[in-house]
Every structure is written in C-alpha cells, then in structure tokens.
Design a protein around this motif. Structure first.
Motif, PDB file in Angstrom:
ATOM      1  N   THR A 104     -20.562 -35.097  40.877  1.00 19.53           N
ATOM      2  CA  THR A 104     -20.080 -34.244  41.956  1.00 19.53           C
ATOM      3  C   THR A 104     -21.087 -34.288  43.097  1.00 19.53           C
ATOM      4  O   THR A 104     -22.070 -35.023  43.036  1.00 19.53           O
ATOM      5  CB  THR A 104     -19.829 -32.803  41.455  1.00 19.53           C
ATOM      6  OG1 THR A 104     -19.143 -32.063  42.460  1.00 19.53           O
ATOM      7  CG2 THR A 104     -21.114 -32.099  41.057  1.00 19.53           C
ATOM      8  N   ASN A 105     -20.841 -33.538  44.133  1.00 15.58           N
ATOM      9  CA  ASN A 105     -21.752 -33.487  45.265  1.00 15.58           C
ATOM     10  C   ASN A 105     -22.944 -32.599  44.968  1.00 15.58           C
ATOM     11  O   ASN A 105     -22.813 -31.566  44.310  1.00 15.58           O
ATOM     12  CB  ASN A 105     -21.043 -32.915  46.497  1.00 15.58           C
ATOM     13  CG  ASN A 105     -19.994 -33.844  47.040  1.00 15.58           C
ATOM     14  OD1 ASN A 105     -20.220 -35.035  47.168  1.00 15.58           O
ATOM     15  ND2 ASN A 105     -18.835 -33.302  47.354  1.00 15.58           N
ATOM     16  N   SER A 106     -24.091 -32.968  45.492  1.00 17.49           N
ATOM     17  CA  SER A 106     -25.227 -32.048  45.499  1.00 17.49           C
ATOM     18  C   SER A 106     -25.002 -31.071  46.648  1.00 17.49           C
ATOM     19  O   SER A 106     -24.150 -31.295  47.523  1.00 17.49           O
ATOM     20  CB  SER A 106     -26.531 -32.817  45.714  1.00 17.49           C
ATOM     21  OG  SER A 106     -26.561 -33.391  46.998  1.00 17.49           O
ATOM     22  N   LEU A 107     -25.760 -30.009  46.657  1.00 16.47           N
ATOM     23  CA  LEU A 107     -25.663 -29.058  47.769  1.00 16.47           C
ATOM     24  C   LEU A 107     -25.951 -29.752  49.093  1.00 16.47           C
ATOM     25  O   LEU A 107     -25.285 -29.511  50.092  1.00 16.47           O
ATOM     26  CB  LEU A 107     -26.630 -27.889  47.560  1.00 16.47           C
ATOM     27  CG  LEU A 107     -26.684 -26.839  48.670  1.00 16.47           C
ATOM     28  CD1 LEU A 107     -25.310 -26.195  48.893  1.00 16.47           C
ATOM     29  CD2 LEU A 107     -27.732 -25.787  48.345  1.00 16.47           C
ATOM     30  N   VAL A 147     -18.711 -28.638  51.906  1.00 18.32           N
ATOM     31  CA  VAL A 147     -18.361 -27.215  51.851  1.00 18.32           C
ATOM     32  C   VAL A 147     -19.330 -26.492  50.900  1.00 18.32           C
ATOM     33  O   VAL A 147     -19.055 -26.350  49.710  1.00 18.32           O
ATOM     34  CB  VAL A 147     -16.891 -27.015  51.396  1.00 18.32           C
ATOM     35  CG1 VAL A 147     -16.494 -25.545  51.516  1.00 18.32           C
ATOM     36  CG2 VAL A 147     -15.933 -27.886  52.183  1.00 18.32           C
ATOM     37  N   PRO A 148     -20.474 -26.033  51.418  1.00 19.05           N
ATOM     38  CA  PRO A 148     -21.461 -25.383  50.564  1.00 19.05           C
ATOM     39  C   PRO A 148     -20.949 -24.152  49.816  1.00 19.05           C
ATOM     40  O   PRO A 148     -21.445 -23.850  48.731  1.00 19.05           O
ATOM     41  CB  PRO A 148     -22.577 -24.995  51.540  1.00 19.05           C
ATOM     42  CG  PRO A 148     -22.454 -25.975  52.655  1.00 19.05           C
ATOM     43  CD  PRO A 148     -20.978 -26.225  52.783  1.00 19.05           C
ATOM     44  N   VAL A 149     -19.962 -23.423  50.349  1.00 21.90           N
ATOM     45  CA  VAL A 149     -19.468 -22.247  49.623  1.00 21.90           C
ATOM     46  C   VAL A 149     -18.794 -22.662  48.315  1.00 21.90           C
ATOM     47  O   VAL A 149     -18.851 -21.929  47.333  1.00 21.90           O
ATOM     48  CB  VAL A 149     -18.527 -21.366  50.470  1.00 21.90           C
ATOM     49  CG1 VAL A 149     -19.275 -20.723  51.618  1.00 21.90           C
ATOM     50  CG2 VAL A 149     -17.317 -22.106  50.948  1.00 21.90           C
ATOM     51  N   VAL A 150     -18.179 -23.823  48.283  1.00 24.65           N
ATOM     52  CA  VAL A 150     -17.578 -24.316  47.041  1.00 24.65           C
ATOM     53  C   VAL A 150     -18.682 -24.677  46.053  1.00 24.65           C
ATOM     54  O   VAL A 150     -18.600 -24.362  44.861  1.00 24.65           O
ATOM     55  CB  VAL A 150     -16.645 -25.517  47.311  1.00 24.65           C
ATOM     56  CG1 VAL A 150     -16.170 -26.143  46.008  1.00 24.65           C
ATOM     57  CG2 VAL A 150     -15.457 -25.077  48.155  1.00 24.65           C
ATOM     58  N   HIS A 151     -19.724 -25.308  46.539  1.00 26.51           N
ATOM     59  CA  HIS A 151     -20.859 -25.632  45.677  1.00 26.51           C
ATOM     60  C   HIS A 151     -21.460 -24.351  45.098  1.00 26.51           C
ATOM     61  O   HIS A 151     -21.856 -24.314  43.935  1.00 26.51           O
ATOM     62  CB  HIS A 151     -21.917 -26.417  46.453  1.00 26.51           C
ATOM     63  CG  HIS A 151     -23.031 -26.900  45.601  1.00 26.51           C
ATOM     64  ND1 HIS A 151     -22.979 -28.082  44.909  1.00 26.51           N
ATOM     65  CD2 HIS A 151     -24.235 -26.345  45.307  1.00 26.51           C
ATOM     66  CE1 HIS A 151     -24.093 -28.246  44.229  1.00 26.51           C
ATOM     67  NE2 HIS A 151     -24.871 -27.196  44.460  1.00 26.51           N
ATOM     68  N   GLY A 152     -21.490 -23.300  45.906  1.00 24.40           N
ATOM     69  CA  GLY A 152     -22.011 -22.017  45.441  1.00 24.40           C
ATOM     70  C   GLY A 152     -21.218 -21.443  44.283  1.00 24.40           C
ATOM     71  O   GLY A 152     -21.763 -20.748  43.434  1.00 24.40           O
ATOM     72  N   ALA A 153     -19.930 -21.741  44.233  1.00 30.69           N
ATOM     73  CA  ALA A 153     -19.100 -21.280  43.113  1.00 30.69           C
ATOM     74  C   ALA A 153     -19.341 -22.122  41.856  1.00 30.69           C
ATOM     75  O   ALA A 153     -19.268 -21.615  40.739  1.00 30.69           O
ATOM     76  CB  ALA A 153     -17.626 -21.319  43.504  1.00 30.69           C
ATOM     77  N   GLY A 181     -22.809 -26.160  57.245  1.00 28.62           N
ATOM     78  CA  GLY A 181     -21.982 -26.770  56.221  1.00 28.62           C
ATOM     79  C   GLY A 181     -20.554 -26.977  56.653  1.00 28.62           C
ATOM     80  O   GLY A 181     -19.644 -26.922  55.840  1.00 28.62           O
ATOM     81  N   ALA A 182     -20.324 -27.204  57.920  1.00 27.35           N
ATOM     82  CA  ALA A 182     -18.965 -27.413  58.409  1.00 27.35           C
ATOM     83  C   ALA A 182     -18.341 -28.620  57.743  1.00 27.35           C
ATOM     84  O   ALA A 182     -19.033 -29.575  57.427  1.00 27.35           O
ATOM     85  CB  ALA A 182     -18.993 -27.612  59.924  1.00 27.35           C
ATOM     86  N   PRO A 183     -17.035 -28.598  57.492  1.00 28.73           N
ATOM     87  CA  PRO A 183     -16.382 -29.749  56.888  1.00 28.73           C
ATOM     88  C   PRO A 183     -16.689 -31.013  57.672  1.00 28.73           C
ATOM     89  O   PRO A 183     -16.706 -31.017  58.902  1.00 28.73           O
ATOM     90  CB  PRO A 183     -14.896 -29.389  56.974  1.00 28.73           C
ATOM     91  CG  PRO A 183     -14.879 -27.896  56.985  1.00 28.73           C
ATOM     92  CD  PRO A 183     -16.127 -27.500  57.745  1.00 28.73           C
ATOM     93  N   ARG A 189     -27.385 -24.499  54.086  1.00 27.10           N
ATOM     94  CA  ARG A 189     -26.579 -24.825  52.909  1.00 27.10           C
ATOM     95  C   ARG A 189     -26.862 -23.827  51.778  1.00 27.10           C
ATOM     96  O   ARG A 189     -25.945 -23.355  51.117  1.00 27.10           O
ATOM     97  CB  ARG A 189     -26.838 -26.255  52.469  1.00 27.10           C
ATOM     98  CG  ARG A 189     -26.269 -27.257  53.466  1.00 27.10           C
ATOM     99  CD  ARG A 189     -26.569 -28.684  53.056  1.00 27.10           C
ATOM    100  NE  ARG A 189     -25.978 -29.581  54.011  1.00 27.10           N
ATOM    101  CZ  ARG A 189     -24.708 -29.980  53.988  1.00 27.10           C
ATOM    102  NH1 ARG A 189     -23.910 -29.566  53.037  1.00 27.10           N
ATOM    103  NH2 ARG A 189     -24.230 -30.781  54.906  1.00 27.10           N
ATOM    104  N   HIS A 190     -28.134 -23.521  51.557  1.00 26.40           N
ATOM    105  CA  HIS A 190     -28.487 -22.540  50.527  1.00 26.40           C
ATOM    106  C   HIS A 190     -27.896 -21.170  50.860  1.00 26.40           C
ATOM    107  O   HIS A 190     -27.394 -20.476  49.970  1.00 26.40           O
ATOM    108  CB  HIS A 190     -30.008 -22.451  50.363  1.00 26.40           C
ATOM    109  CG  HIS A 190     -30.574 -23.546  49.531  1.00 26.40           C
ATOM    110  ND1 HIS A 190     -30.624 -23.497  48.163  1.00 26.40           N
ATOM    111  CD2 HIS A 190     -31.093 -24.742  49.889  1.00 26.40           C
ATOM    112  CE1 HIS A 190     -31.163 -24.602  47.697  1.00 26.40           C
ATOM    113  NE2 HIS A 190     -31.453 -25.381  48.730  1.00 26.40           N
TER     114      HIS A 190
END
Length: 165
Positions: free
Chosen positions: A6-9, A14-20, A51-53, A149-150
C-alpha cells in the motif's frame, strides 16, 4: 502467506485515508501479515497542499488480489461503505497463471527495498520502517512523511473518519 502493498504516508494522495489504516498495522503484523508501504519518488514533498489528491506522483491506486498461483482479482472497489452502497464499481475475477505471474512480478518490484518500506514490529511493540538507500539498509523509527501529512492522518483518527472512508 499474506503480503500487503500500500502507500506510505509520504506517498499517499489522501493522508486522511492513511490515518484510518495506520492504527491497524500492529494487529496485521502480529497476525503474520507482511506489510510494505511504497516510498515517495522524491524525498521532500512539503510543497504538496495538505495532502491534496494528486499531490504525490508515486501514489498507488490499484486494487488487486492474488490467491494461490492462478486466481487474480483486479478492480476499482475500495473497502468502504461508499463503494459498496453508492458507487458504481467494477472488478474482474480471473483464473490465469499468466496474469498471476505478471501480478507477482509487479508485487516484487513494489516490495523491493529501494521502492518501499517494509513495516516491522520490534520486540517492544514499536513500529519501524526498513528500506534501502543506495547500498545501505536504513531503519526509521518515525513514520516517513511531512508535518502536513502527519497532521491530516492524525485528524482522521481524532475525528474517527474511518467509517466514512
């Protein structure tokens, strides 16, 4: 054997998805899943707008699953309620040794130490990110990615957005 790429942060669009996703890493690793998070193509992405698309040129956006050596699923669905109930999503389930071989080759590229971080869990339960830079193996104790991103990933967890993503 289960491997997830998957993607790293630092590489997600979309960092909010990574946060989930992030809070589930320890449980995945503890259950025997091998996690790889793709690195960004560049080291400094701070020019990206919160973190804009589309802000990362290296974001992974493929949904593929291989079972055994000959069954492959490739499609557009996300693993979220929106995709299940509201979006028009498509996918193909194919029995093909050739397609499975090509997916395995693609995964091998994505999981190579120069392309991704292997997420590990140390003996004290702390996460680490291992990769290669040149001829050197590097182990990071802090998740790669800039402050914006964090902050976006943290906000996702704070607001409990996972059920909406």
């Amino acid at each position: 054997e289960v491997e997830v790429v998957t993607n790293s942060l630092e590489a997600t669009d979309v960092p909010v998805v990574h946060g989930a996703y992030a809070p589930h890493r320890r449980a995945l690793l503890a259950s025997g899943v091998t996690l790889f998070e793709l690195r960004a193509e560049h080291d400094n992405d701070e020019g990206a707008v919160m973190g804009a698309p589309g802000s990362s040129a290296s974001a992974l956006h493929i949904k593929a699953l291989m079972v055994d050596d000959d069954i492959v699923f490739v499609g557009t669905p996300n693993a979220d309620p929106r995709s299940v109930w509201w979006n028009s999503e498509v996918g193909l389930l194919v029995e093909s040794e050739g397609l499975a071989r090509e997916l395995r080759e693609l995964v091998a590229v994505g999981t190579s130490p120069g392309q991704s971080y292997r997420v590990i869990l140390d003996d004290e339960g702390r996460l680490g990110w291992e990769t290669r830079r040149g001829d050197e193996t590097v182990r990071l104790s802090r998740e790669p990615g800039g402050p914006w991103r964090h902050a976006n990933a943290w906000l996702s967890r704070l607001l409990r957005l996972e059920r909406w993503l």
